[in-house]
Design a protein around this motif. Structure first.
Motif, PDB file in Angstrom:
ATOM      1  N   VAL A 137       0.804  -1.846  -0.862  1.00  0.00           N
ATOM      2  CA  VAL A 137      -0.266  -0.125  -0.024  1.00  0.00           C
ATOM      3  C   VAL A 137       0.587   0.902   0.061  1.00  0.00           C
ATOM      4  O   VAL A 137       0.846   2.313  -0.633  1.00  0.00           O
ATOM      5  CB  VAL A 137      -1.382  -0.067   1.128  1.00  0.00           C
ATOM      6  N   GLY A 138       2.058   1.291   0.672  1.00  0.00           N
ATOM      7  CA  GLY A 138       3.156   2.282   1.013  1.00  0.00           C
ATOM      8  C   GLY A 138       3.412   2.947  -0.157  1.00  0.00           C
ATOM      9  O   GLY A 138       3.599   3.639  -1.102  1.00  0.00           O
ATOM     10  N   ALA A 139       4.007   1.624  -1.151  1.00  0.00           N
ATOM     11  CA  ALA A 139       4.751   1.508  -2.450  1.00  0.00           C
ATOM     12  C   ALA A 139       3.618   1.831  -3.451  1.00  0.00           C
ATOM     13  O   ALA A 139       4.387   3.060  -4.129  1.00  0.00           O
ATOM     14  CB  ALA A 139       5.132  -0.093  -2.776  1.00  0.00           C
ATOM     15  N   LYS A 140       2.505   2.092  -2.954  1.00  0.00           N
ATOM     16  CA  LYS A 140       1.872   2.613  -4.327  1.00  0.00           C
ATOM     17  C   LYS A 140       1.489   4.231  -3.722  1.00  0.00           C
ATOM     18  O   LYS A 140       0.236   4.665  -4.610  1.00  0.00           O
ATOM     19  CB  LYS A 140       0.660   1.677  -4.521  1.00  0.00           C
ATOM     20  N   GLY A 141       2.203   4.589  -2.986  1.00  0.00           N
ATOM     21  CA  GLY A 141       1.660   6.190  -2.466  1.00  0.00           C
ATOM     22  C   GLY A 141       0.537   6.054  -0.971  1.00  0.00           C
ATOM     23  O   GLY A 141      -0.006   7.059  -0.939  1.00  0.00           O
ATOM     24  N   GLY A 142      -0.019   5.346  -1.121  1.00  0.00           N
ATOM     25  CA  GLY A 142      -0.527   4.938   0.146  1.00  0.00           C
ATOM     26  C   GLY A 142      -0.485   5.209   1.922  1.00  0.00           C
ATOM     27  O   GLY A 142       0.577   5.595   1.869  1.00  0.00           O
ATOM     28  N   ARG A 143      -1.534   6.212   2.206  1.00  0.00           N
ATOM     29  CA  ARG A 143      -1.017   6.249   3.323  1.00  0.00           C
ATOM     30  C   ARG A 143      -0.931   5.056   4.302  1.00  0.00           C
ATOM     31  O   ARG A 143      -2.627   4.965   4.806  1.00  0.00           O
ATOM     32  CB  ARG A 143      -1.516   7.663   4.406  1.00  0.00           C
ATOM     33  N   VAL A 144      -0.096   5.420   5.304  1.00  0.00           N
ATOM     34  CA  VAL A 144      -0.838   3.708   6.414  1.00  0.00           C
ATOM     35  C   VAL A 144      -0.651   4.512   7.862  1.00  0.00           C
ATOM     36  O   VAL A 144       0.704   4.742   7.789  1.00  0.00           O
ATOM     37  CB  VAL A 144       0.452   2.574   5.754  1.00  0.00           C
ATOM     38  N   LEU A 145      -1.716   3.598   8.879  1.00  0.00           N
ATOM     39  CA  LEU A 145      -1.084   4.013  10.134  1.00  0.00           C
ATOM     40  C   LEU A 145      -1.914   2.856  10.928  1.00  0.00           C
ATOM     41  O   LEU A 145      -2.995   2.582  10.060  1.00  0.00           O
ATOM     42  CB  LEU A 145      -2.055   5.390  10.465  1.00  0.00           C
ATOM     43  N   VAL A 146      -1.193   2.698  11.857  1.00  0.00           N
ATOM     44  CA  VAL A 146      -0.933   1.788  12.563  1.00  0.00           C
ATOM     45  C   VAL A 146      -1.352   1.435  14.049  1.00  0.00           C
ATOM     46  O   VAL A 146      -0.709   2.119  14.508  1.00  0.00           O
ATOM     47  CB  VAL A 146       0.500  -0.181  12.486  1.00  0.00           C
ATOM     48  N   GLY A 147      -2.046   0.815  14.658  1.00  0.00           N
ATOM     49  CA  GLY A 147      -2.368   1.006  16.049  1.00  0.00           C
ATOM     50  C   GLY A 147      -1.784  -0.278  16.561  1.00  0.00           C
ATOM     51  O   GLY A 147      -2.566  -1.252  16.741  1.00  0.00           O
ATOM     52  N   ASP A 148      -0.662  -0.106  17.842  1.00  0.00           N
ATOM     53  CA  ASP A 148      -0.501  -0.618  18.313  1.00  0.00           C
ATOM     54  C   ASP A 148       0.682  -0.767  19.714  1.00  0.00           C
ATOM     55  O   ASP A 148       0.595   0.239  19.830  1.00  0.00           O
ATOM     56  CB  ASP A 148       0.731  -1.519  17.593  1.00  0.00           C
ATOM     57  N   PRO A 149       0.186  -2.051  20.948  1.00  0.00           N
ATOM     58  CA  PRO A 149      -0.130  -1.661  22.366  1.00  0.00           C
ATOM     59  C   PRO A 149       1.628  -2.395  21.829  1.00  0.00           C
ATOM     60  O   PRO A 149       2.139  -2.831  23.477  1.00  0.00           O
ATOM     61  CB  PRO A 149      -0.705  -2.450  22.410  1.00  0.00           C
ATOM     62  N   ASP A 150       2.325  -2.316  21.135  1.00  0.00           N
ATOM     63  CA  ASP A 150       3.718  -3.388  21.988  1.00  0.00           C
ATOM     64  C   ASP A 150       3.530  -5.025  21.681  1.00  0.00           C
ATOM     65  O   ASP A 150       3.936  -4.923  23.099  1.00  0.00           O
ATOM     66  CB  ASP A 150       4.699  -2.637  21.768  1.00  0.00           C
ATOM     67  N   ARG A 151       2.815  -6.065  21.604  1.00  0.00           N
ATOM     68  CA  ARG A 151       2.727  -6.759  21.669  1.00  0.00           C
ATOM     69  C   ARG A 151       4.159  -8.106  21.529  1.00  0.00           C
ATOM     70  O   ARG A 151       3.761  -9.167  21.365  1.00  0.00           O
ATOM     71  CB  ARG A 151       1.864  -7.635  21.293  1.00  0.00           C
TER      72      ARG A 151
END
Length: 203
Positions: A137-151
Motif C-alpha cells: 500500500v505504501g509503495a503505491k503512495g497510500g498512507r498507512v497508520l497502525v495502532g499497536d500496544p507493542d505485543r
C-alpha cells in the motif's frame, strides 16, 4: 461491545453448534482505540480521502474515519460476525460504511488513499501477512497508520511512532487501568525494500 467476550464466545458456539473464531469484534482493543483517537485528533489524516480499515473488528476505527470526514470508508473483516457488528455500530453512530468480508492481504489496497489497521500485529503469523500488505500500500503512495500496544511483533526498523496514547483497558470488571499504545507509520525510504514478502518482515 460485549460485557464479557468469553461468555459471548461460548454462547455463540453453543448456538452455532460448531467451533467459532474468537469474537475479536466484541471488544474495543487498545490499538484500535489509540488509532481512532489519533484520527479524531488529526482530522486531516482522512478528511476527503478514501479509507480502508483492515481487520476492522467492531468498526471503531472505520467509524472514527467516517466521523472525521473521509470521502468514503470501507470496513473490512473476514469474520461474518464482525461484519454484523460493524453494521450495527455504524448505524448506532449515524455513519455510512462500505462493508467487505474478503481477504484483502494479498493485494495492495486497490487504490485507496489511506489504510488503517489497529491491533493486527499480535502474532507472528498474522504480522507476516499484514506487514507485506501494508508495505505494498505504501509503495503505491497510500498512507498507512497502525495502532499497536507493542505485543512484540512490530518491525521497529520500518515503523515509526507518530503518537502515543494512554488507553483504558479492563483486566477485571472492577479494575480499570491505562495502557500505553502507539500509532505508527512506515518510513517511506523503507517501503520498497519491505514490500517483497513476509520473510523480510517477520519480527
Amino acid at each position: 461491545m460485549a460485557e464479557d467476550a468469553i461468555v459471548l464466545w461460548v454462547r455463540l458456539e453453543a448456538e452455532a453448534g460448531h467451533v467459532l473464531p474468537p469474537p475479536f469484534w466484541a471488544s474495543a482493543w487498545t490499538g484500535g482505540q489509540a488509532l481512532a483517537g489519533y484520527i479524531l485528533d488529526h482530522l486531516d489524516t482522512v478528511a476527503g480521502r478514501h479509507v480502508l480499515d483492515v481487520a476492522s473488528g467492531s468498526g471503531l476505527v472505520a467509524i472514527a474515519a467516517a466521523i472525521a470526514g473521509a470521502a468514503g470508508v470501507t470496513a473490512n473483516d473476514i469474520d461474518p460476525y464482525s461484519i454484523a457488528a460493524i453494521s450495527a455500530n455504524a448505524h448506532a453512530n449515524g455513519v455510512d460504511l462500505t462493508l467487505s468480508s474478503c481477504d484483502l492481504l494479498d493485494g495492495d489496497g486497490d487504490g485507496v488513499d489511506v489504510v488503517l489497521t489497529g491491533e493486527v500485529l499480535y502474532h507472528p503469523s498474522v504480522a507476516a501477512r499484514m506487514l507485506p500488505f501494508l508495505a505494498r500500500v505504501g509503495a503505491k503512495g497510500g498512507r498507512v497508520l497502525v495502532g499497536d500496544p507493542d505485543r512484540g511483533h512490530v518491525p521497529h526498523d520500518w515503523l515509526d511512532r507518530v503518537a502515543t496514547y494512554e488507553v483504558p483497558v479492563s483486566s477485571a470488571p472492577e479494575d480499570a487501568q491505562l495502557h500505553l499504545t502507539s500509532v505508527l507509520k512506515p518510513r517511506r525510504e523503507q517501503v520498497d525494500d519491505r514490500r517483497g514478502g513476509a520473510r523480510q518482515l517477520q519480527a
